[in-house]
Design a protein around this motif. Structure first.
Motif, PDB file in Angstrom:
ATOM      1  N   GLN A  26      53.919   9.300  25.358  1.00 27.01           N
ATOM      2  CA  GLN A  26      52.739  10.078  25.146  1.00 27.01           C
ATOM      3  C   GLN A  26      52.552  10.194  23.528  1.00 27.01           C
ATOM      4  O   GLN A  26      51.546  10.160  23.498  1.00 27.01           O
ATOM      5  CB  GLN A  26      53.028  11.482  25.819  1.00 27.01           C
ATOM      6  CG  GLN A  26      53.076  11.684  27.243  1.00 27.01           C
ATOM      7  CD  GLN A  26      51.718  11.311  27.972  1.00 27.01           C
ATOM      8  OE1 GLN A  26      50.663  11.584  27.200  1.00 27.01           O
ATOM      9  NE2 GLN A  26      51.580  10.611  28.894  1.00 27.01           N
ATOM     10  N   PHE A  27      53.597  10.186  22.894  1.00 20.28           N
ATOM     11  CA  PHE A  27      53.533  10.311  21.362  1.00 20.28           C
ATOM     12  C   PHE A  27      52.760   9.103  20.801  1.00 20.28           C
ATOM     13  O   PHE A  27      51.838   8.753  20.224  1.00 20.28           O
ATOM     14  CB  PHE A  27      54.702  10.555  20.800  1.00 20.28           C
ATOM     15  CG  PHE A  27      54.621  10.804  19.151  1.00 20.28           C
ATOM     16  CD1 PHE A  27      54.256  11.746  18.616  1.00 20.28           C
ATOM     17  CD2 PHE A  27      54.876   9.519  18.326  1.00 20.28           C
ATOM     18  CE1 PHE A  27      54.171  11.775  17.290  1.00 20.28           C
ATOM     19  CE2 PHE A  27      55.014   9.427  16.940  1.00 20.28           C
ATOM     20  CZ  PHE A  27      54.638  10.673  16.484  1.00 20.28           C
ATOM     21  N   SER A  32      48.430   5.997  18.593  1.00 20.68           N
ATOM     22  CA  SER A  32      47.781   4.651  18.876  1.00 20.68           C
ATOM     23  C   SER A  32      46.182   5.013  19.252  1.00 20.68           C
ATOM     24  O   SER A  32      45.446   4.226  19.092  1.00 20.68           O
ATOM     25  CB  SER A  32      48.234   3.588  19.490  1.00 20.68           C
ATOM     26  OG  SER A  32      48.221   4.157  21.061  1.00 20.68           O
ATOM     27  N   GLY A  33      45.807   5.976  19.969  1.00 14.35           N
ATOM     28  CA  GLY A  33      44.671   6.197  20.569  1.00 14.35           C
ATOM     29  C   GLY A  33      44.264   5.444  21.627  1.00 14.35           C
ATOM     30  O   GLY A  33      43.224   5.407  22.155  1.00 14.35           O
ATOM     31  N   PRO A  37      47.860  -0.480  25.738  1.00 15.94           N
ATOM     32  CA  PRO A  37      47.479  -1.452  24.795  1.00 15.94           C
ATOM     33  C   PRO A  37      46.918  -2.501  25.336  1.00 15.94           C
ATOM     34  O   PRO A  37      47.406  -3.107  26.470  1.00 15.94           O
ATOM     35  CB  PRO A  37      48.976  -1.541  24.288  1.00 15.94           C
ATOM     36  CG  PRO A  37      49.958  -1.472  25.330  1.00 15.94           C
ATOM     37  CD  PRO A  37      49.335  -0.131  26.144  1.00 15.94           C
ATOM     38  N   SER A  38      46.123  -3.292  24.438  1.00 19.48           N
ATOM     39  CA  SER A  38      45.642  -4.791  24.865  1.00 19.48           C
ATOM     40  C   SER A  38      47.057  -5.418  25.174  1.00 19.48           C
ATOM     41  O   SER A  38      48.136  -5.331  24.563  1.00 19.48           O
ATOM     42  CB  SER A  38      44.804  -5.295  23.734  1.00 19.48           C
ATOM     43  OG  SER A  38      45.554  -5.285  22.613  1.00 19.48           O
ATOM     44  N   VAL A  44      54.256  -4.439  20.261  1.00 19.32           N
ATOM     45  CA  VAL A  44      54.318  -3.609  19.155  1.00 19.32           C
ATOM     46  C   VAL A  44      54.338  -1.802  19.843  1.00 19.32           C
ATOM     47  O   VAL A  44      55.105  -1.091  19.516  1.00 19.32           O
ATOM     48  CB  VAL A  44      53.360  -3.581  18.121  1.00 19.32           C
ATOM     49  CG1 VAL A  44      52.121  -3.420  18.301  1.00 19.32           C
ATOM     50  CG2 VAL A  44      53.666  -3.050  16.853  1.00 19.32           C
ATOM     51  N   PHE A  45      53.616  -1.963  20.885  1.00 15.77           N
ATOM     52  CA  PHE A  45      53.352  -0.629  21.684  1.00 15.77           C
ATOM     53  C   PHE A  45      54.636  -0.352  22.172  1.00 15.77           C
ATOM     54  O   PHE A  45      55.350   0.887  22.078  1.00 15.77           O
ATOM     55  CB  PHE A  45      52.121  -0.768  22.529  1.00 15.77           C
ATOM     56  CG  PHE A  45      52.096   0.304  23.271  1.00 15.77           C
ATOM     57  CD1 PHE A  45      50.980   1.494  22.607  1.00 15.77           C
ATOM     58  CD2 PHE A  45      52.395   0.984  24.458  1.00 15.77           C
ATOM     59  CE1 PHE A  45      50.646   2.470  23.238  1.00 15.77           C
ATOM     60  CE2 PHE A  45      52.109   2.194  24.975  1.00 15.77           C
ATOM     61  CZ  PHE A  45      51.092   2.835  24.246  1.00 15.77           C
ATOM     62  N   ASP A  46      55.380  -1.377  22.957  1.00 14.20           N
ATOM     63  CA  ASP A  46      56.579  -1.033  23.671  1.00 14.20           C
ATOM     64  C   ASP A  46      57.734  -0.736  22.841  1.00 14.20           C
ATOM     65  O   ASP A  46      58.707   0.113  22.641  1.00 14.20           O
ATOM     66  CB  ASP A  46      56.722  -2.110  24.519  1.00 14.20           C
ATOM     67  CG  ASP A  46      55.917  -2.234  25.704  1.00 14.20           C
ATOM     68  OD1 ASP A  46      55.117  -1.243  26.105  1.00 14.20           O
ATOM     69  OD2 ASP A  46      55.593  -3.514  26.371  1.00 14.20           O
TER      70      ASP A  46
END
Length: 104
Positions: A26-27, A32-33, A37-38, A44-46
């Motif tokens: 959630q954070f 990231s908004g 993610p794409s 990088v998101f994970d």
């Protein structure tokens, strides 16, 4: 603070790794908004979620408090009550707004 992130400190039973991961997710979504993610940003998101979840686990394990542990069910009931109040206030506001628009 994001409403979906619940306080995890001093709960009985203690916060699980899954709860730490969910809070980290959630954070990262908030920061990231992006809800998802794409493909270009997935790694990088994970990685950010994993690092924040690990930091959250360390934080919770090392925090010290003298307060009695919070009951999970009671805390969840409080969150549901606050949510119900918030959504009722929104409903009343929207109803009053529609009524005012109808009068003019």
């Amino acid at each position: 603070m994001c409403r979906n992130i619940v306080p995890l400190n001093n709960l009985q039973p203690a916060a699980t790794d899954d709860e730490c991961h969910d809070a980290a997710l959630q954070f990262v979504r908030k920061i990231s908004g992006a809800n998802a993610p794409s493909r270009a940003n997935r790694a990088v998101f994970d990685r950010a979620v994993a690092e924040i979840a690990q930091a959250t686990r360390v934080l919770l394990d090392e925090l010290v408090t003298t307060a009695p542990p919070k009951n999970r069910d009671e805390e969840a009931a409080k969150r549901r009550a606050r949510s119900a109040e918030r959504y009722e206030a929104i409903r009343v506001y929207q109803q009053e707004k529609r009524a005012a628009a109808a009068r003019s």
